[in-house]
Design a protein around this motif. Structure first.
Motif, short mmCIF file in Angstrom:
data_model
loop_
_atom_site.label_atom_id
_atom_site.label_comp_id
_atom_site.label_asym_id
_atom_site.label_seq_id
_atom_site.Cartn_x
_atom_site.Cartn_y
_atom_site.Cartn_z
N LYS A 1 0.83 -1.20 0.00
CA LYS A 1 0.00 0.00 0.00
C LYS A 1 0.86 1.25 0.00
N VAL A 2 0.56 2.17 -0.92
CA VAL A 2 1.28 3.43 -1.05
C VAL A 2 0.45 4.59 -0.54
N LEU A 3 -0.84 4.62 -0.94
CA LEU A 3 -1.75 5.69 -0.54
C LEU A 3 -3.13 5.13 -0.29
N SER A 4 -3.84 5.67 0.67
CA SER A 4 -5.25 5.37 0.85
C SER A 4 -6.08 6.28 -0.05
N GLY A 5 -7.25 5.80 -0.43
CA GLY A 5 -8.17 6.62 -1.20
C GLY A 5 -8.11 6.35 -2.69
#
Length: 212
Positions: free
Chosen positions: A108-112
């Motif tokens: 995971k790099v970014l949420s959303g």
């Protein structure tokens, strides 16, 4: 007070859940459509349903694109001097991930949801999956001229994108490769380093209407 503590614990647990990476199932490397039929069926799709791509299909897709197919760590697509400078980022409605072929894992790099930044065409924002191909020029060990990727890096990216096209043709998925991207805005959102360069995007999903 008890309710407040419960809410804090619940929020902490939820935050931890959404911060997790995704361990993909082992890719299925058997079967599929014969190569000549896949080539005959390969085409670009620009209308997609919102049907979710299941984890097994995701695993198979990413392995076909840029997975490890030999004990020496080499890949399903060629790479000049085996530098393996291409990274595959995966944008879903929930988050942005980086594909780790060694562990068959999505980091995971970014949420959303950043799909709307992944291309200029309207369908990019609603299709279930966008792949973003990024070249890490540091791996090329170039002394100078970091402004752009060399031609063989673009060729390496094209090999990966074609693997995706053939997989999609075999599995009844639709896809289209794209260069129409606001690379500066997307790169900032992805928090890329200066020597990481976005090359292309590829939108994937189940086709809504047939196109050629």
């Amino acid at each position: 007070m008890k309710r407040m503590l419960f809410a804090i614990v619940l929020l902490a647990g939820t935050s931890n859940l959404f911060s997790q990476d995704i361990q993909l199932p082992e890719p299925d490397k058997t079967g599929g459509m014969p190569l000549m039929e896949a080539l005959a069926n390969r085409h670009s799709t620009r209308e997609f349903t919102n049907d979710t791509i299941q984890p097994q299909t995701m695993s198979d897709l990413l392995w076909a694109a840029w997975g490890i197919n030999r004990r020496n760590g080499k890949r399903t697509a060629p790479s000049a001097m085996n530098r393996q400078e291409i990274d595959v980022y995966v944008a879903t409605p929930e988050a942005l991930y980086l594909y780790n072929a060694t562990n068959n894992r999505l980091k995971k790099v970014l949420s959303g949801d950043i799909r709307a930044l992944c291309g200029l065409q309207p369908y990019v924002a609603t299709a279930p999956l966008n792949l973003i191909y990024v070249a890490d020029l540091d791996r090329l060990q170039l002394i100078e001229n970091f402004d752009d990727a060399p031609s063989d890096t673009y060729a390496n990216c094209g090999f990966i994108a074609q693997n995706v096209y053939l997989f999609c043709a075999s599995k009844g998925l639709g896809c289209v490769v794209r260069s129409s991207i606001d690379k500066e805005s997307l790169g900032k959102k992805m928090k890329l380093r200066p020597h990481q360069k976005i090359l292309l995007g590829q939108t994937i999903g189940y086709p809504g209407a047939e196109e050629e």
